[in-house]
Design an enzyme around this catalytic site. Sequence first.
Site, short mmCIF file in Angstrom:
data_model
loop_
_atom_site.label_atom_id
_atom_site.label_comp_id
_atom_site.label_asym_id
_atom_site.label_seq_id
_atom_site.Cartn_x
_atom_site.Cartn_y
_atom_site.Cartn_z
N ARG A 134 0.84 -1.19 0.00
CA ARG A 134 0.00 0.00 0.00
C ARG A 134 0.88 1.26 0.00
O ARG A 134 1.95 1.28 0.63
CB ARG A 134 -0.86 -0.03 1.26
CG ARG A 134 -1.79 1.16 1.47
CD ARG A 134 -2.94 1.11 0.53
NE ARG A 134 -4.03 2.01 0.90
CZ ARG A 134 -5.02 2.32 0.06
NH1 ARG A 134 -5.05 1.81 -1.16
NH2 ARG A 134 -5.99 3.11 0.43
N THR A 460 -9.13 0.81 -10.31
CA THR A 460 -8.31 -0.26 -9.75
C THR A 460 -8.50 -1.54 -10.56
O THR A 460 -9.33 -1.58 -11.44
CB THR A 460 -8.70 -0.49 -8.26
OG1 THR A 460 -8.57 0.73 -7.57
CG2 THR A 460 -7.92 -1.55 -7.56
N THR A 478 -3.77 -0.82 -7.53
CA THR A 478 -4.45 0.43 -7.84
C THR A 478 -3.50 1.62 -7.93
O THR A 478 -2.41 1.59 -7.34
CB THR A 478 -5.51 0.73 -6.74
OG1 THR A 478 -6.25 1.89 -7.08
CG2 THR A 478 -4.87 0.93 -5.37
N ASP A 502 -7.48 8.82 0.01
CA ASP A 502 -8.25 7.83 0.77
C ASP A 502 -8.25 8.15 2.27
O ASP A 502 -8.99 7.54 3.03
CB ASP A 502 -7.70 6.41 0.55
CG ASP A 502 -8.34 5.74 -0.67
OD1 ASP A 502 -9.09 6.40 -1.39
OD2 ASP A 502 -8.07 4.54 -0.89
N SER A 530 -7.75 1.46 3.06
CA SER A 530 -8.16 0.91 1.78
C SER A 530 -9.46 0.13 1.94
O SER A 530 -9.88 -0.17 3.06
CB SER A 530 -7.07 -0.01 1.25
OG SER A 530 -7.51 -0.71 0.11
N SER A 531 -10.07 -0.19 0.82
CA SER A 531 -11.23 -1.09 0.82
C SER A 531 -10.92 -2.38 0.08
O SER A 531 -11.80 -3.21 -0.13
CB SER A 531 -12.42 -0.41 0.12
OG SER A 531 -12.71 0.80 0.74
N GLY A 551 -13.22 -1.03 -7.16
CA GLY A 551 -14.49 -0.34 -6.92
C GLY A 551 -14.52 0.59 -5.72
O GLY A 551 -15.59 0.90 -5.22
N GLY A 552 -13.36 1.05 -5.22
CA GLY A 552 -13.38 1.95 -4.07
C GLY A 552 -14.09 1.26 -2.91
O GLY A 552 -13.98 0.04 -2.72
#
Length: 660
Positions: A134, A460, A478, A502, A530-531, A551-552
Amino acid sequence: MPLRQPLIAPTPPSRRTGRLSNAVCAFAVLVLAACAGAVPQRPQPPPEPGGADTSVSRPWVNHPFSRGAVAASDRRAAEAGALVLARGGNAIDAAAVVQFMLNVVEPQSAGIGGGGFHLVHLARAGETFVLDSREQAPSAMTPEVFATRPEIDFSVRSTSGYAVGVPGAVLGVADLLDRAGTISLAQALEPAIRAAAEGVTVGPRLARNLAEALAPGGRLGHEPGDPAYEVARSVFAPGGRPLAAGERLIQPDLARTFRLLAEVGPAAFYDCRHELARTIVATQAASRTAIRPHGQGQLTCDDLAGYRTVLRPPIDGTYRGFSIVSVPPPSSGGVGLIQMLKMLERFPIGDREAGLGFGEPTTLQLMQDAMRLAFADRALWLGDTDRLRGLPVAGLLADDYIRLRSASCPDTDPGDGFACLEPGRRLAPPQPGDPRPFAREAALLSGAGQPPAPEESPETTHFTVVDGDGNIVTSTQTIEASWGSGLMVPGYGFLLNNQLTDFNTQPSARDDGFPDPGANDPAPLKRPRSSMTPTIVFRGGRPVAAYGSPGGATIINTVLNVTLNLIDHRMPVQQAIDAPRISLTFWDTDGTTVIEDGLSPETRRDLEGLGYRFRQGELGAVQAIVVDPLNGSVFAGADARREGWVAGLPPPSLDDHPRP
Ligand code: GLU
């Protein structure tokens, strides 16, 4: 054609007993034609675009791959990965190749200027781990960085250099290969070097995305004349016109960067003794006119040099006898997914006689309310647990907490704020719960937590690889929004992310009697929440499915939809992907649910009668592989919402599919 794919759920929910076709299915691993009737048929997943016969347009459907498969959002990436498997590489090698190829063919979604999470299962060692690559905030990050000029809207903030986090992707792939690969970083880069240098054909989706992005006000369309923002345009709109479908996208600078990484290794990227690293730092110093001098990129050579990937134990939870294994913080994905599943477990989802079949109003109502509860918790409690110790992740997943959090309603009206999850009745707007004393009672907090940034954009990419030995990599990668920050590193041909958006826009931490830990407030060296939810489902200790989605914030819900489709609605993998999805990421009264085409208008009307509000949309792009536990062969599915493709060994007949 008879269905031959394995269902991952051999045991139907309790009420589905006593019927012959279901009884057969209960013990069938390979799905027989007789079982087809047990797969919920109403409402139908959307037909193939253009009405094409699935077996022709998607040759992988029903095809058992006995020596591994790759599912990716682009055919060229999937095929490059499958070639690695064919040459004896393992899933880790193939994943590395796929990831670099996606930078070439799907540059709007991911690349070496971004980051992500790999969820890896090594079959022989029986080991499952997360490699966290990340992005990370610079050491100069302050909590107010995005709040200082709130009048500046997201499109300006997110295309300015100060939204750029230290990219983790290069080190992510290098560390992954070091840990479990059999090929070198240089070998993993070869196909991408060739594709970038020789050029690739622009597909319909890239052409569409480019046309939108390069329109005035589009994500690549601002600051005309500013050299920092001209770099990407010169690649994607050579001669001033966006590349159209069928034209070639040639990326010589990107090929040069890949060659450099092949020769020098990650140091070329992270060590400012190299010009590439210095140019990254210089590039993120650019800002949109409206925001200078308030929001300038603060990333330094020290920030680059200090970046490390993090090897994390995954988090897991059980659902109907399956073990759901996913990604821990700094992603909120795994926690959210497992919370929702545990809340839903007491309902016989999938039982049409109980009104809980696929797409039934009550099924969708329960799903939406579970989403509202989980997203309320996410807003208050989830963020980077390395930087903010003590976030109550274990509490959020504790059975007792979840039981109380989603208790059934008492007979008398419990009134606002009581979070009871009950069929046929819309949950009152929930507050975040308090998982800290989870063993006793889920006390309700009076604050609402910070809502998810509505701007979190649906971009992403996700890919999944399983090799012939049963090793698995399922990974979401992403650069945050489509085209990231829009800043391309000049001379090096890759886009920098805008992942720091984010973080919470307004810092939320408070300790004046109202406990808000500011879990996702910006802070030095912190990773934004993050998701991303790459997930592996195990049964009896053996993996049976692996998947994930872009997809966020909606990623978590997309993965929930697919999990229920596989386990409760007992769909074969491609159908589980095709079936229409829903997603609700807000928990208050006005929260609007995104609903895909294919769910019936009557269902929608019923739910509107209960107070839910909808807007039509598209959710995610799932690439999934299920494993037949009998013989280890795999069946795969790819998402037609993008240009998903599956390639594997032995290949299905590709006669109808000349290579692009
Ligand atoms: N930034 C998002 C996250 O980390 C991913 C972006 C997206 O999927 O649109 O969850």
